[in-house]
Scaffold this motif. Sequence first.
Motif, short mmCIF file in Angstrom:
data_model
loop_
_atom_site.label_atom_id
_atom_site.label_comp_id
_atom_site.label_asym_id
_atom_site.label_seq_id
_atom_site.Cartn_x
_atom_site.Cartn_y
_atom_site.Cartn_z
N TYR A 1 0.82 -1.20 0.03
CA TYR A 1 0.03 -0.06 0.11
C TYR A 1 0.73 1.33 -0.11
N ARG A 2 0.39 2.20 -0.30
CA ARG A 2 0.86 3.62 -0.23
C ARG A 2 0.18 4.31 1.03
N LEU A 3 0.89 4.62 2.02
CA LEU A 3 0.14 5.29 2.91
C LEU A 3 0.43 6.83 3.01
N THR A 4 -0.61 7.70 3.09
CA THR A 4 -0.36 9.18 3.12
C THR A 4 -0.88 9.54 4.41
N LYS A 5 -0.26 10.25 4.93
CA LYS A 5 -0.86 10.78 6.64
C LYS A 5 -0.27 12.17 6.79
N GLN A 6 -0.91 12.84 7.62
CA GLN A 6 -0.90 14.23 7.96
C GLN A 6 -0.89 14.60 9.41
N SER A 7 -0.22 15.32 10.03
CA SER A 7 -0.09 15.55 11.18
C SER A 7 -0.28 14.11 12.29
N LEU A 8 0.35 13.19 11.87
CA LEU A 8 0.26 11.56 12.57
C LEU A 8 1.65 10.92 12.36
N GLY A 9 2.27 10.63 13.51
CA GLY A 9 3.55 9.75 13.18
C GLY A 9 3.18 8.42 12.55
#
Length: 222
Positions: free
Chosen positions: A29-37
């Motif tokens: 998968y490609r994991l895209t995250k924001q303001s999260l470790g």
Amino acid sequence: MKLKCLPEDFRVTELTDRPTHGRGSFAIYRLTKQSLGTPEAIDAILRRWNLARQQVSYGGLKDRHAVTEQFVTIKNGPRNDLSQTSLELNYLGQTERPFDAADLIGNRFTLVLRSMSDAEVASAEQALSDVAVNGAPNYFDDQRFGSLGQSGEFIAVPWCRGDYERALWLALVDPNEHDRPDDRKEKQLLRDRWGDWLGLKTDMPRGSRRSIVTFLVDHPTD
């Protein structure tokens, strides 16, 4: 000049030449995250899909105070996407082995600089021209030694001295001004009851810190 005023001012994208469309028991998968470790994002995925932690593998930790993209594999993982607050997980295909750091060829960084004076703009443009010709030194900064909390101590210092318990304390419970409310609560609980691993395992919510506590319950001499 101001840096990282907003999470989207700092973007990191993992680069790999590993094929993402193949056969095998590992979903990639490609994991895209924001303001999260990264650990918090993985915890959210584990809870949503009711997975065991050992099913998940990734190449490295990505900044919390940023928008980041990285690759994740899940043993026998669902062949579909997942969308939650602060993260998107996009299914890419199947692969024969877990994704790890050896699969990375680099990271792409995109920075937004704000409130720059004319002199700072000119200096930045000159620096970009120099980098295009000469490249940029691969400096090591405090990121490689752990973020500084209220203690002012780097995790690597006690680690290198063989004081592994102190290193673990700094990693798990040292307060940081960027801690979210849930993190502050967990850290306070650990500080108050440090060493009471069995009791902490019972009272802590599921997550990366509780997983470490569980390991210490199962391996009391470590």
